[in-house]
Design a protein around this motif. Structure first.
Motif, PDB file in Angstrom:
ATOM      1  N   TRP A  38       0.829  -1.210   0.000  1.00  0.00           N
ATOM      2  CA  TRP A  38       0.000   0.000   0.000  1.00  0.00           C
ATOM      3  C   TRP A  38       0.862   1.258   0.000  1.00  0.00           C
ATOM      4  CZ3 TRP A  38      -0.206   3.795   3.819  1.00  0.00           C
ATOM      5  CH2 TRP A  38      -1.197   4.749   3.650  1.00  0.00           C
ATOM      6  N   VAL A  77       2.164   6.239  -2.218  1.00  0.00           N
ATOM      7  CA  VAL A  77       1.010   6.717  -1.452  1.00  0.00           C
ATOM      8  C   VAL A  77       0.861   8.239  -1.557  1.00  0.00           C
ATOM      9  CG1 VAL A  77       2.154   6.970   0.785  1.00  0.00           C
ATOM     10  CG2 VAL A  77      -0.277   6.435   0.688  1.00  0.00           C
ATOM     11  N   GLU A 105      -8.439   2.498   1.339  1.00  0.00           N
ATOM     12  CA  GLU A 105      -7.401   1.654   0.750  1.00  0.00           C
ATOM     13  C   GLU A 105      -6.497   0.998   1.787  1.00  0.00           C
ATOM     14  OE1 GLU A 105      -5.144   3.682  -2.227  1.00  0.00           O
ATOM     15  OE2 GLU A 105      -6.926   4.295  -3.337  1.00  0.00           O
ATOM     16  N   LEU A 106      -6.137   1.710   2.842  1.00  0.00           N
ATOM     17  CA  LEU A 106      -5.215   1.162   3.836  1.00  0.00           C
ATOM     18  C   LEU A 106      -5.792  -0.057   4.552  1.00  0.00           C
ATOM     19  CD1 LEU A 106      -2.599   1.225   5.449  1.00  0.00           C
ATOM     20  CD2 LEU A 106      -3.622   2.955   6.912  1.00  0.00           C
ATOM     21  N   ALA A 108      -5.915  -3.022   2.154  1.00  0.00           N
ATOM     22  CA  ALA A 108      -4.598  -3.579   1.847  1.00  0.00           C
ATOM     23  C   ALA A 108      -4.095  -4.457   2.988  1.00  0.00           C
ATOM     24  CB  ALA A 108      -3.606  -2.457   1.562  1.00  0.00           C
TER      25      ALA A 108
END
Length: 78
Positions: free
Chosen positions: A25, A29, A48-49, A52
């Motif tokens: 991830w 970033v 997203e974090l 992931a």
């Protein structure tokens, strides 16, 4: 392999998978965070974090279970 060793291996595998998801991830970033010129895109952090990290954990535990099943199927207890 004893139950404690097996449980420790599963926990270690989950931690390594979460770390791998986090490492994957973190690639680019800053570019994903600043997609728009006016303001940062915080969906990178709250969407997203976690996906992931959870995805890395799920994939690593799935591979661990597959390897464990294949080893037990050959007669060698893990």
């Amino acid at each position: 392999m004893g139950q404690r060793k097996e449980a420790a291996a599963g926990c270690l595998t989950a931690a390594v998978g979460a770390g791998a998801g986090l490492a994957l991830w973190s690639v680019d970033v800053r570019e994903r965070m600043w997609r728009f010129e006016a303001a940062p895109d915080f969906s990178v952090l709250y969407a997203e974090l976690p996906l992931a990290v959870l995805g890395g954990t799920a994939v690593s535990l799935g591979l661990w279970a597959l390897v464990r099943r294949l080893r037990r199927g050959r007669g060698g207890g893990m």
